[in-house]
Design a protein around this motif. Sequence first.
Motif, PDB file in Angstrom:
ATOM      1  N   GLY A  34      39.016  26.176  50.195  1.00 34.45           N
ATOM      2  CA  GLY A  34      39.239  27.699  50.996  1.00 34.45           C
ATOM      3  C   GLY A  34      39.082  29.128  50.074  1.00 34.45           C
ATOM      4  O   GLY A  34      38.013  28.965  49.439  1.00 34.45           O
ATOM      5  N   THR A  35      39.841  29.891  50.479  1.00 34.55           N
ATOM      6  CA  THR A  35      39.929  30.960  49.502  1.00 34.55           C
ATOM      7  C   THR A  35      40.594  30.946  48.079  1.00 34.55           C
ATOM      8  O   THR A  35      40.366  31.833  47.426  1.00 34.55           O
ATOM      9  N   ALA A  62      35.872  40.429  55.321  1.00 36.57           N
ATOM     10  CA  ALA A  62      35.917  39.287  56.209  1.00 36.57           C
ATOM     11  C   ALA A  62      36.683  40.235  57.593  1.00 36.57           C
ATOM     12  O   ALA A  62      36.137  40.062  58.723  1.00 36.57           O
ATOM     13  N   LYS A  81      43.222  37.554  53.178  1.00 31.75           N
ATOM     14  CA  LYS A  81      42.789  37.242  54.328  1.00 31.75           C
ATOM     15  C   LYS A  81      43.740  36.005  54.820  1.00 31.75           C
ATOM     16  O   LYS A  81      44.251  35.814  56.011  1.00 31.75           O
ATOM     17  N   TYR A 133      27.662  29.624  38.075  1.00 26.86           N
ATOM     18  CA  TYR A 133      28.764  28.522  38.811  1.00 26.86           C
ATOM     19  C   TYR A 133      28.266  28.786  40.422  1.00 26.86           C
ATOM     20  O   TYR A 133      28.516  27.832  41.040  1.00 26.86           O
ATOM     21  N   ASN A 138      38.331  22.472  41.629  1.00 20.88           N
ATOM     22  CA  ASN A 138      37.239  22.726  42.481  1.00 20.88           C
ATOM     23  C   ASN A 138      37.574  24.077  43.185  1.00 20.88           C
ATOM     24  O   ASN A 138      36.627  24.683  43.903  1.00 20.88           O
ATOM     25  N   ARG A 151      30.097  27.292  50.664  1.00 23.93           N
ATOM     26  CA  ARG A 151      31.678  27.000  50.734  1.00 23.93           C
ATOM     27  C   ARG A 151      32.699  27.964  50.822  1.00 23.93           C
ATOM     28  O   ARG A 151      33.410  28.365  51.597  1.00 23.93           O
ATOM     29  N   TYR A 152      32.318  29.182  49.895  1.00 20.90           N
ATOM     30  CA  TYR A 152      33.072  30.337  49.977  1.00 20.90           C
ATOM     31  C   TYR A 152      32.982  31.458  51.043  1.00 20.90           C
ATOM     32  O   TYR A 152      34.009  31.598  51.497  1.00 20.90           O
ATOM     33  N   PRO A 168      40.423  30.302  44.479  1.00 15.34           N
ATOM     34  CA  PRO A 168      39.401  30.178  43.501  1.00 15.34           C
ATOM     35  C   PRO A 168      39.307  28.750  42.495  1.00 15.34           C
ATOM     36  O   PRO A 168      40.579  28.115  42.520  1.00 15.34           O
ATOM     37  N   SER A 169      38.116  28.354  42.143  1.00 10.99           N
ATOM     38  CA  SER A 169      38.273  27.047  41.375  1.00 10.99           C
ATOM     39  C   SER A 169      38.783  27.813  40.026  1.00 10.99           C
ATOM     40  O   SER A 169      38.476  28.736  39.354  1.00 10.99           O
ATOM     41  N   THR A 206      33.286  34.030  42.668  1.00 12.31           N
ATOM     42  CA  THR A 206      33.944  33.234  43.198  1.00 12.31           C
ATOM     43  C   THR A 206      35.138  32.502  42.572  1.00 12.31           C
ATOM     44  O   THR A 206      36.244  32.450  43.204  1.00 12.31           O
ATOM     45  N   ARG A 207      35.046  32.452  41.176  1.00 11.18           N
ATOM     46  CA  ARG A 207      36.210  31.905  40.694  1.00 11.18           C
ATOM     47  C   ARG A 207      37.110  32.919  39.948  1.00 11.18           C
ATOM     48  O   ARG A 207      38.359  32.911  39.523  1.00 11.18           O
ATOM     49  N   CYS A 208      37.113  34.161  40.571  1.00 10.32           N
ATOM     50  CA  CYS A 208      37.915  35.285  39.980  1.00 10.32           C
ATOM     51  C   CYS A 208      39.235  34.957  40.615  1.00 10.32           C
ATOM     52  O   CYS A 208      39.752  34.651  41.941  1.00 10.32           O
ATOM     53  N   ALA A 231      34.961  29.907  53.937  1.00 10.40           N
ATOM     54  CA  ALA A 231      36.331  30.011  53.822  1.00 10.40           C
ATOM     55  C   ALA A 231      36.533  31.558  54.641  1.00 10.40           C
ATOM     56  O   ALA A 231      37.779  31.754  55.257  1.00 10.40           O
ATOM     57  N   TYR A 232      35.725  32.525  54.415  1.00 12.64           N
ATOM     58  CA  TYR A 232      35.843  33.937  54.909  1.00 12.64           C
ATOM     59  C   TYR A 232      35.572  34.019  56.162  1.00 12.64           C
ATOM     60  O   TYR A 232      35.517  35.112  56.918  1.00 12.64           O
ATOM     61  N   SER A 274      38.323  39.515  51.341  1.00 13.54           N
ATOM     62  CA  SER A 274      38.950  39.618  52.575  1.00 13.54           C
ATOM     63  C   SER A 274      38.980  40.732  53.294  1.00 13.54           C
ATOM     64  O   SER A 274      38.832  40.854  54.541  1.00 13.54           O
TER      65      SER A 274
END
Lengths: 298, 115
Positions: free
Chosen positions: B90-91, A168, B55, A195, B87, A203-204, B93-94, A152-154, A207-208, A165
Amino acid sequence: MGSRKIFGVCLVFACIIAACKHGSRRYQLRGQVLDKNLAKNEITVDHESIPGFMPAMTMPYKVKDPAVVQEVEPGDKIAAEVVVAEGGNDNWLENIRITAKSGRNTTKVPAPPKALAVGERVPNISLINQDGKTIHLDGFKGKALLLTFIYTRCPMPNFCPRLSSQFAKIHEDLAKTPGTYAKTHLLTVSFDPKYDTAPVLRRYGLAYLNNDASGFAQWDFASAAPADLRKLADAFGLVYFEQDNQIAHSMDIVLISPQEKIVKYWATEWTTAELEDALRTEATAKSTRQMARAGGMK
Amino acid sequence: MRRVHLCFLWWWLALIAALLDIWPACSDQHASQRGHELFQQNCAMCHEASNLDLKKQPPKLEGLFQRKALPSGAPATDAQVRKTIINGIGTMPSFQGRLSDEDVNNLVEYLHQLN
């Protein structure tokens, strides 16, 4: 951040070289060649930050001139132009100059593991999904499963965010045809379990999913214990490793049949439509046994 | 002789006062310059790009602090922007583990000047 490198090995062609170069952007790249792939016509470069395009990182680039791939060797230092096609979904290197011949490879890129072959059954690996529930990779029997890997941190818009995306879009399209939707499942696996805990994945995912948690019924976001994750990655030929608090990784999408067998891999080039078509086809295709039974009844 | 010494004293006092006066400005300029570099390395590839295959297109950040609210609807404060960078939202990233506290402060300083 200048001294901090995000080492990303993303074994991917960004897209088909755009025929139309109108609106393309050019950036100066300086770095060291770590690897080259003559078959794919690409070189892996550990490069400095490219302001306006990407931070310092290690990643493969397509090369405009195939002769250059023959000429450069791992260890060579190069200067080149990164050409980013209009829309930003494709890029390649042009005007490559070797600035220093070293002949020494300073960073070792791990060799990709041997993936399961098409037709082989998926392994039974446990994962923890966005709700903290244990799910099993072989627990989607009867559904066509499309699986991919992210973290998710990418920060790279053309890599993990693009994959999510695309998934989604596929999810939204499938939901419009409930019959097919019920026969499919999407699975996004994070290779950053430290992480990407269940709440972070939830949460991630939301969002999608346009904040609609009911979508999790057909699309799981999961991770696993590091040892299980490694087994899973090896089974599907995914390369990932931690370096400088970041994760280097290849890209991998796998289509698994309702009979839990591998149907197809995508690792270099694909479109959302292609993935969706393949998933729909697999979800609605009758199994060999069903067809044989139907044939015998005639 | 005493008069010459006093002259030097005044000269030194004036120099120190001038340095103290411009020091914060120099410091802000350095932070902003560093923030600009960080922005180019970490943010521009999304926030300055267009037609990405995503998206949601990442919002432009010009005049971020002149608005009443951030694109997320949260108040446009330094603390909220710092929280968003660390943090993610939404889409987006942290950036936890990728940017230090000082990096984030420099980025916020730069975003204030991005008009």
